[in-house]
Design a protein around this motif. Structure first.
Motif, mmCIF file in Angstrom:
data_model
loop_
_atom_site.group_PDB
_atom_site.id
_atom_site.type_symbol
_atom_site.label_atom_id
_atom_site.label_comp_id
_atom_site.label_asym_id
_atom_site.label_seq_id
_atom_site.Cartn_x
_atom_site.Cartn_y
_atom_site.Cartn_z
ATOM 1 N N ALA A 329 60.491 -10.421 78.904
ATOM 2 C CA ALA A 329 61.200 -11.249 77.917
ATOM 3 C C ALA A 329 60.700 -10.868 76.531
ATOM 4 O O ALA A 329 59.517 -10.557 76.362
ATOM 5 N N SER A 330 61.589 -10.877 75.559
ATOM 6 C CA SER A 330 61.184 -10.580 74.177
ATOM 7 C C SER A 330 61.979 -11.449 73.216
ATOM 8 O O SER A 330 63.210 -11.492 73.300
ATOM 9 N N PRO A 331 61.302 -12.108 72.281
ATOM 10 C CA PRO A 331 62.025 -12.940 71.320
ATOM 11 C C PRO A 331 62.727 -12.152 70.220
ATOM 12 O O PRO A 331 63.415 -12.731 69.384
ATOM 13 N N GLU A 332 62.565 -10.827 70.245
ATOM 14 C CA GLU A 332 63.194 -10.031 69.179
ATOM 15 C C GLU A 332 64.709 -10.071 69.332
ATOM 16 O O GLU A 332 65.252 -9.662 70.360
ATOM 17 N N ALA A 333 65.380 -10.592 68.326
ATOM 18 C CA ALA A 333 66.828 -10.791 68.427
ATOM 19 C C ALA A 333 67.575 -9.470 68.302
ATOM 20 O O ALA A 333 67.211 -8.615 67.491
ATOM 21 N N PRO A 334 68.641 -9.294 69.099
ATOM 22 C CA PRO A 334 69.463 -8.093 68.944
ATOM 23 C C PRO A 334 70.257 -8.164 67.635
ATOM 24 O O PRO A 334 70.300 -9.210 66.981
ATOM 25 N N ALA A 335 70.898 -7.068 67.272
ATOM 26 C CA ALA A 335 71.666 -7.028 66.011
ATOM 27 C C ALA A 335 72.785 -8.064 66.031
ATOM 28 O O ALA A 335 73.108 -8.668 65.011
ATOM 29 N N GLU A 336 73.385 -8.265 67.195
ATOM 30 C CA GLU A 336 74.467 -9.250 67.331
ATOM 31 C C GLU A 336 73.957 -10.447 68.148
ATOM 32 O O GLU A 336 73.584 -10.286 69.304
ATOM 33 N N VAL A 337 73.947 -11.620 67.533
ATOM 34 C CA VAL A 337 73.592 -12.847 68.259
ATOM 35 C C VAL A 337 74.881 -13.653 68.388
ATOM 36 O O VAL A 337 75.512 -13.971 67.392
ATOM 37 N N SER A 338 75.289 -13.959 69.632
ATOM 38 C CA SER A 338 76.571 -14.624 69.855
ATOM 39 C C SER A 338 76.575 -16.051 69.308
ATOM 40 O O SER A 338 75.520 -16.634 69.060
ATOM 41 N N VAL A 339 77.783 -16.591 69.165
ATOM 42 C CA VAL A 339 77.929 -17.968 68.663
ATOM 43 C C VAL A 339 77.153 -18.947 69.559
ATOM 44 O O VAL A 339 76.441 -19.829 69.078
ATOM 45 N N GLU A 340 77.291 -18.782 70.908
ATOM 46 C CA GLU A 340 76.632 -19.704 71.836
ATOM 47 C C GLU A 340 75.113 -19.606 71.727
ATOM 48 O O GLU A 340 74.407 -20.626 71.793
ATOM 49 N N GLU A 341 74.603 -18.380 71.556
ATOM 50 C CA GLU A 341 73.149 -18.211 71.386
ATOM 51 C C GLU A 341 72.678 -18.855 70.091
ATOM 52 O O GLU A 341 71.653 -19.554 70.062
ATOM 53 N N ARG A 342 73.462 -18.662 69.025
ATOM 54 C CA ARG A 342 73.085 -19.239 67.716
ATOM 55 C C ARG A 342 73.040 -20.768 67.797
ATOM 56 O O ARG A 342 72.108 -21.397 67.299
ATOM 57 N N GLU A 343 74.071 -21.357 68.431
ATOM 58 C CA GLU A 343 74.129 -22.820 68.531
ATOM 59 C C GLU A 343 72.941 -23.362 69.325
ATOM 60 O O GLU A 343 72.326 -24.364 68.947
ATOM 61 N N LEU A 344 72.607 -22.701 70.412
ATOM 62 C CA LEU A 344 71.490 -23.141 71.244
ATOM 63 C C LEU A 344 70.173 -23.034 70.471
ATOM 64 O O LEU A 344 69.352 -23.967 70.483
ATOM 65 N N ILE A 345 69.973 -21.928 69.771
ATOM 66 C CA ILE A 345 68.710 -21.737 69.030
ATOM 67 C C ILE A 345 68.594 -22.757 67.900
ATOM 68 O O ILE A 345 67.519 -23.333 67.665
ATOM 69 N N LYS A 346 69.712 -23.022 67.211
ATOM 70 C CA LYS A 346 69.675 -24.022 66.137
ATOM 71 C C LYS A 346 69.288 -25.388 66.707
ATOM 72 O O LYS A 346 68.527 -26.138 66.101
ATOM 73 N N ARG A 347 69.812 -25.689 67.888
ATOM 74 C CA ARG A 347 69.490 -26.969 68.530
ATOM 75 C C ARG A 347 67.996 -27.024 68.879
ATOM 76 O O ARG A 347 67.335 -28.038 68.664
ATOM 77 N N LEU A 348 67.447 -25.938 69.397
ATOM 78 C CA LEU A 348 66.011 -25.911 69.743
ATOM 79 C C LEU A 348 65.161 -26.064 68.485
ATOM 80 O O LEU A 348 64.104 -26.703 68.509
ATOM 81 N N ALA A 349 65.631 -25.479 67.387
ATOM 82 C CA ALA A 349 64.882 -25.567 66.124
ATOM 83 C C ALA A 349 64.842 -27.000 65.593
ATOM 84 O O ALA A 349 63.972 -27.356 64.796
ATOM 85 N N ASP A 350 65.793 -27.834 66.055
ATOM 86 C CA ASP A 350 65.834 -29.243 65.622
ATOM 87 C C ASP A 350 64.742 -30.088 66.273
ATOM 88 O O ASP A 350 64.454 -31.188 65.812
ATOM 89 N N PHE A 351 64.161 -29.596 67.374
ATOM 90 C CA PHE A 351 63.296 -30.466 68.179
ATOM 91 C C PHE A 351 62.125 -31.088 67.406
ATOM 92 O O PHE A 351 61.890 -32.303 67.518
ATOM 93 N N PRO A 352 61.354 -30.329 66.620
ATOM 94 C CA PRO A 352 60.226 -30.970 65.910
ATOM 95 C C PRO A 352 60.684 -32.139 65.038
ATOM 96 O O PRO A 352 60.023 -33.188 64.997
ATOM 97 N N GLY A 353 61.820 -31.979 64.373
ATOM 98 C CA GLY A 353 62.348 -33.056 63.523
ATOM 99 C C GLY A 353 62.787 -34.257 64.337
ATOM 100 O O GLY A 353 62.549 -35.409 63.952
ATOM 101 N N VAL A 354 63.420 -34.000 65.491
ATOM 102 C CA VAL A 354 63.868 -35.089 66.363
ATOM 103 C C VAL A 354 62.659 -35.899 66.864
ATOM 104 O O VAL A 354 62.659 -37.126 66.829
ATOM 105 N N ALA A 355 61.616 -35.175 67.301
ATOM 106 C CA ALA A 355 60.408 -35.860 67.815
ATOM 107 C C ALA A 355 59.718 -36.654 66.709
ATOM 108 O O ALA A 355 59.295 -37.798 66.933
ATOM 109 N N ALA A 356 59.623 -36.073 65.518
ATOM 110 C CA ALA A 356 58.954 -36.761 64.400
ATOM 111 C C ALA A 356 59.724 -38.022 64.002
ATOM 112 O O ALA A 356 59.133 -39.084 63.777
ATOM 113 N N GLU A 357 61.049 -37.900 63.946
ATOM 114 C CA GLU A 357 61.897 -39.038 63.566
ATOM 115 C C GLU A 357 61.825 -40.142 64.635
ATOM 116 O O GLU A 357 61.737 -41.327 64.314
#
Length: 422
Positions: A329-357
């Motif tokens: 597994a590698s977190p290095e993003a490919p040149a093309e990140v699909s819409v579904e991948e982008r939406e999922l990653i944005k949602r995961l990035a929200d987690f610290p804020g959700v937990a803090a709130e």
């Protein structure tokens, strides 16, 4: 930019279970007192909401970095306890309980078992809480605390009027002064509150949280005033009030009254729907709203049941990772990140804020809501893209690992398990 998506995934993999955890300024010693049900019967579904909510708030505070102690205050003296003992003794003699006594099948079991029914009931409550994944650190008995009443009175700015001893709680914003000792010398419930709160602050807690039922709204002002009278900032004391919970089964409401015996006990709810569903459904709504739990839905093993749906996403990811074997597994993003991948990653990035709130608002219901959205985003990604044997396999495996981490943590903060297989 693709790099940002890779950075988010890399951060989650690096932080692991600690992703989204806080570093509080300042770190506090917090006491959360919750459940505290009278040991006059098994825990009811109403009290179970207190248990699930209080424990989830405690988990959030710990995740935010505070030093948290969970406490149960055992009311082991007083009129209700005497009435309970008399009810069990009547049963043991083969008689009906007194008119104002307790009824219910559990009394017959206690009568047959012998010994002190209060202690037996307390053991039952402890076992049920353990099964419900609620850890209590300290059990404090009213009988032990009451002995310090005179010391508490000496530490408070009391005054005498009409032969009674009063506390000027209006000085700290209460709507009226409160009686501590009646003119006939009998201490009030408020005197017991004062003695107990002094006992709490005396153990070095910097913040006290009380989780109380809907009939305790009037306590908020007087408890804060009491903290002030004891020389503490009233704002270091919080009273969290939760509303009632109702159960429906086959479209019919279930009745709950401990004294009449037509009651739904927590252990029955766990038997019916399991610990995971019970924990989930008792915190999925904001604590300040009444809540109705549909037993039939909660029991269902399908994607219509939200707790099953989220757990299924976790188990599905665990399956993908098992099938990946030794693939890297590698977190290095490919040149093309699909819409579904982008939406999922944005949602995961929200987690610290959700937990803090959720921690700030004392609102763990945000976590079930958030985890459903993560599961939605994951399933959309999963149905549109192959993970294994795809050009982006390494990145997608890393994304799966990150998603699994966030779902597991979201569930754990409300006491729900994240299964590897379903």
């Amino acid at each position: 930019a693709p790099a940002w998506y890779g950075e988010v995934v890399a951060e989650i993999l690096r932080e692991g279970d600690g992703y989204g955890a806080g570093t509080p300024a300042p770190k506090q010693r917090v006491q959360v007192e919750f459940v505290s049900a009278n040991p006059t019967g098994p825990l009811t579904v109403a009290t179970a909401r207190n248990a699930a909510y209080g424990d989830s708030v405690s988990r959030l505070l710990e995740f935010a970095g505070h030093d948290v102690e969970r406490e149960f205050y055992v009311n082991d003296v007083g009129e209700q306890i005497d009435r309970f003992r008399r009810s069990v003794e009547a049963r043991a003699r083969g008689e009906e309980p007194p008119e104002d006594g307790y009824v219910g099948e559990y009394l017959a079991e206690l009568a047959a078992a012998g010994g002190d029914p209060v202690e037996r009931m307390l053991e039952t409550i402890k076992a049920t809480l353990e099964r419900f994944r609620v850890r209590i650190d300290t059990w404090v008995r009213q009988g032990e605390v009451e002995g310090a009443l005179q010391e508490a009175l000496a530490a408070l700015p009391v005054y005498e009027q009409g032969g009674a001893t009063w506390l000027p709680t209006t000085r700290w914003g209460d709507d009226k002064d409160r009686v501590l000792v009646r003119s006939d010398g009998r201490p009030t419930y408020f005197a017991a509150d004062a003695t107990y709160m002094r006992h709490k602050f005396g153990r070095g807690f910097e913040r006290l949280i009380y989780v109380l039922g809907a009939d305790h709204h009037g306590y908020i002002g007087r408890l804060k005033a009491l903290a002030g009278a004891l020389g503490h900032d009233p704002e270091t004391l919080e009273v969290l009030i939760y509303q009632l919970v109702h159960l429906t089964e086959a479209g019919e409401a279930r009745k709950v009254s401990k004294r009449r015996g037509d009651v739904v006990f927590l252990h029955e709810l766990i038997d019916a729907i399991g610990v995971d569903a019970a924990r989930w459904y008792l915190v999925e709504r904001s604590h300040d709203q009444p809540h109705e739990i549909d037993i039939d839905l909660a029991r269902e093993k399908s994607e219509k049941n939200p707790v099953y749906y989220v757990q299924y996403a976790h188990a599905r990811i665990a399956g993908i990772l098992r099938n990946a074997g030794s693939a890297q597994a590698s977190p290095e993003a490919p040149a093309e990140v699909s819409v579904e991948e982008r939406e999922l990653i944005k949602r995961l990035a929200d987690f610290p804020g959700v937990a803090a709130e959720a921690t700030h608002r004392r609102g763990p219901h945000a976590l079930p809501t958030y985890s459903i959205r993560v599961a939605d985003d994951f399933h959309r990604f999963y149905h549109r893209h192959r993970v294994l044997e795809s050009e982006a396999e390494a990145f997608r495996l890393a994304l799966c690992q990150a998603t699994r981490t966030v779902i597991a943590r979201s569930l754990d903060l409300v006491g729900v398990e994240a299964p590897e297989r379903m």
